[in-house]
Motif scaffolding. Sequence first.
Motif, short mmCIF file in Angstrom:
data_model
loop_
_atom_site.label_atom_id
_atom_site.label_comp_id
_atom_site.label_asym_id
_atom_site.label_seq_id
_atom_site.Cartn_x
_atom_site.Cartn_y
_atom_site.Cartn_z
N ILE A 122 11.44 -1.57 9.39
CA ILE A 122 10.50 -1.07 8.38
C ILE A 122 10.30 0.43 8.56
CG2 ILE A 122 8.10 -1.18 7.58
CD1 ILE A 122 8.22 -4.22 8.44
N GLN A 126 11.30 3.29 5.76
CA GLN A 126 10.30 4.23 5.24
C GLN A 126 10.70 5.67 5.54
OE1 GLN A 126 6.74 2.32 6.91
NE2 GLN A 126 6.17 1.70 4.85
N ILE A 132 7.40 0.23 0.01
CA ILE A 132 7.14 -1.20 -0.11
C ILE A 132 6.76 -1.52 -1.55
CG2 ILE A 132 5.63 -3.08 0.64
CD1 ILE A 132 5.51 -1.68 3.39
N ILE A 146 8.98 -8.52 3.55
CA ILE A 146 8.58 -7.19 3.09
C ILE A 146 9.73 -6.68 2.22
CG2 ILE A 146 7.99 -4.83 3.78
CD1 ILE A 146 5.98 -6.70 4.99
N MET A 148 11.38 -3.68 -0.28
CA MET A 148 11.30 -2.22 -0.40
C MET A 148 12.31 -1.76 -1.46
SD MET A 148 10.99 -1.36 3.67
CE MET A 148 9.82 0.00 3.60
#
Length: 152
Positions: A122, A126, A132, A146, A148
Amino acid sequence: MNDTVRISKTTSENPDFVNLIAALDKSLWERYPELKTNYWGNNILELNPNVIVVYLHEKPVACGCFKKYDKNAIEIKRMFVSPEVRGMGLAQTILLELEGWAHDLGYSFSVLETLYKQKEAIALYQKTGYTIVDNYEPYVGLENSICMRKQI
């Protein structure tokens, strides 16, 4: 990258890719034994012409691939770096290679799904510009996922 690292564009039939994916699946099922039945169908290895394998001193150590998600987007899949070579920037290299390849094929966006315990993944996504978003199919309603997205 130095001359001991080689990036190979290949297909999902590459035996080195198949072996790396087996190691990825093993690590995921060890980390998330409770999710195996919910996610197994999303990790079937179908024929894919958009695969990258990274070699360090000619040993396969990392991989990733993408598949078409829709007419404008690809989905990043099967990102894996062998534990003994993590921290070398290989995952970011793979991600940038896959995004560039997809961009050259005319895609504008990249989407991906990871699991909530994948804190390093994650953070990497990012750091490289992913944000997200609401879970997309087939991950809608799966609270461990999650999702993205990034413009490429």
